[in-house]
Design an enzyme around this catalytic site. Sequence first.
Site, PDB file in Angstrom:
ATOM      1  N   ASP A 150      58.130  25.654 -48.820  1.00  0.00           N
ATOM      2  CA  ASP A 150      57.179  26.309 -49.619  1.00  0.00           C
ATOM      3  C   ASP A 150      57.726  27.544 -50.001  1.00  0.00           C
ATOM      4  O   ASP A 150      58.431  28.411 -49.119  1.00  0.00           O
ATOM      5  CB  ASP A 150      55.893  26.373 -48.485  1.00  0.00           C
ATOM      6  CG  ASP A 150      54.707  27.034 -49.478  1.00  0.00           C
ATOM      7  OD1 ASP A 150      53.939  26.097 -49.977  1.00  0.00           O
ATOM      8  OD2 ASP A 150      54.522  28.195 -49.632  1.00  0.00           O
ATOM      9  N   ASN A 205      53.286  35.613 -59.178  1.00  0.00           N
ATOM     10  CA  ASN A 205      52.318  35.437 -60.238  1.00  0.00           C
ATOM     11  C   ASN A 205      51.378  36.493 -60.556  1.00  0.00           C
ATOM     12  O   ASN A 205      51.182  36.924 -61.792  1.00  0.00           O
ATOM     13  CB  ASN A 205      51.097  33.975 -59.971  1.00  0.00           C
ATOM     14  CG  ASN A 205      51.972  33.050 -60.073  1.00  0.00           C
ATOM     15  OD1 ASN A 205      52.672  32.564 -61.223  1.00  0.00           O
ATOM     16  ND2 ASN A 205      51.474  32.108 -59.498  1.00  0.00           N
ATOM     17  N   HIS A 256      52.004  33.952 -64.886  1.00  0.00           N
ATOM     18  CA  HIS A 256      52.051  32.670 -64.411  1.00  0.00           C
ATOM     19  C   HIS A 256      53.483  32.151 -65.252  1.00  0.00           C
ATOM     20  O   HIS A 256      54.125  31.344 -64.557  1.00  0.00           O
ATOM     21  CB  HIS A 256      51.071  31.856 -65.114  1.00  0.00           C
ATOM     22  CG  HIS A 256      49.810  31.867 -64.103  1.00  0.00           C
ATOM     23  ND1 HIS A 256      49.674  31.440 -62.741  1.00  0.00           N
ATOM     24  CD2 HIS A 256      48.703  32.918 -64.249  1.00  0.00           C
ATOM     25  CE1 HIS A 256      48.378  31.769 -62.459  1.00  0.00           C
ATOM     26  NE2 HIS A 256      47.872  32.688 -63.134  1.00  0.00           N
ATOM     27  N   ASP A 284      56.071  29.939 -63.255  1.00  0.00           N
ATOM     28  CA  ASP A 284      56.750  28.741 -63.664  1.00  0.00           C
ATOM     29  C   ASP A 284      58.368  28.870 -63.710  1.00  0.00           C
ATOM     30  O   ASP A 284      58.818  27.842 -63.344  1.00  0.00           O
ATOM     31  CB  ASP A 284      56.240  28.341 -64.996  1.00  0.00           C
ATOM     32  CG  ASP A 284      54.991  27.865 -64.989  1.00  0.00           C
ATOM     33  OD1 ASP A 284      54.275  27.743 -63.881  1.00  0.00           O
ATOM     34  OD2 ASP A 284      54.263  27.807 -66.225  1.00  0.00           O
ATOM     35  N   GLU A 317      53.386  25.457 -55.164  1.00  0.00           N
ATOM     36  CA  GLU A 317      54.887  25.826 -55.199  1.00  0.00           C
ATOM     37  C   GLU A 317      55.480  25.340 -53.691  1.00  0.00           C
ATOM     38  O   GLU A 317      56.339  25.804 -52.988  1.00  0.00           O
ATOM     39  CB  GLU A 317      54.802  27.321 -54.804  1.00  0.00           C
ATOM     40  CG  GLU A 317      53.968  27.856 -53.503  1.00  0.00           C
ATOM     41  CD  GLU A 317      52.625  28.166 -53.628  1.00  0.00           C
ATOM     42  OE1 GLU A 317      51.937  27.595 -54.512  1.00  0.00           O
ATOM     43  OE2 GLU A 317      52.168  28.946 -53.137  1.00  0.00           O
TER      44      GLU A 317
END
Lengths: 265, 99
Positions: free
Chosen positions: A139, A147, A152, A156, A182
């Site tokens: 993770d 973010n 965002h 990404d 994630e």
Amino acid sequence: MRKDHADLEARIEALLGDAAYSGHPLREALDSLWQYTSQQLTRLERVSHVSDEFQAMARERELGLIERYDRQVGRMSRAARISDLYQKMLQDLNRTLREASYRDPLTGLFNRRLLMDRLKEESLRAQRSGHGYVLALLDLDDFKGVNDAHGHDAGDRVLVETAGIMRGAMRDYDLCGRWGGEEFLVLLPDTRYAEGYEVLARVLAAIRQHPVRYGDRFLSVTASVGLAVYANGENYTDTLKRADRALYVAKRQGRDRLVDESELS
Amino acid sequence: MQGDSYPENPFELFGPVIRWVEEYLERDTRPLALELELLYLNTSSIRAMMEIFDLLESAHGRGRAVGVNWYYDRNNERVAELAEEFKEDCTFPFAILAR
């Protein structure tokens, strides 16, 4: 032959026409014979004419049939060829769909659906062979922070880059997929704990050492990993649960680290 | 006509279409423009389309104004290739257009 026939005809006509022989019994007999012969001839001619007509008609019809047959065969083979092309198109479309159905569109990694299938398969294989697999949940640390701070798109970008780094740090036969958000799942088939630990430690180091470039910024990324080894005979969901708990411990211990199930209390 | 075509009974579906084209070309003198956006066709549907194109071809031979516009998604070039296959023997206007 024609000439002889014509001569004969002329001679007989002349004899029959000659008044000198009128009343002679041979003249009468010749006259009857001559009439009979010409009647037969006419009949013969008619028969052969009719026969010729039939032959011509039959030939014409046959030609028509052959032509029609050829045309139909031509059409059929064209239809078959086009049909083959359609089948090929469907096949390719199927392949694309299948590919899309087990990939995560953003990172290009395998998706959760495929990972679950492979977990089931690997568990069965492990039960048969006795060689277990190592399962890790990875993770990204403070992904929400990325973010929030950069948007965002930056998030990404981090996911895509991390996916690439992970793939590069693993062995060819290791499986890596996006488990959700994630979170990534790593499946190391036919692998012992020590080996698995080494691979995941390498992955973590690679992520730590490669800040993600976003615009003119470099975003440093770290990740936490929970690691578990498949225990022969168990359901893979149990392995998954242990990896998840180990991941939780890794997060609680301060992130950017690898925790295995032995550290679970 | 648009969409996929794999009818269970192709004659039921295409019979009336073929008859309509035939009768229209025979009785009427107005032009006929066919707008197609076909994706998948099974073999009987291919045969039916070939039959329709044959009707157009012979009408074209008699001097009738006929034409086909076959539209395809530019993301699926394969459909254009297939339309080309149908077009091969046609001398009337047959356009294959990307959308």
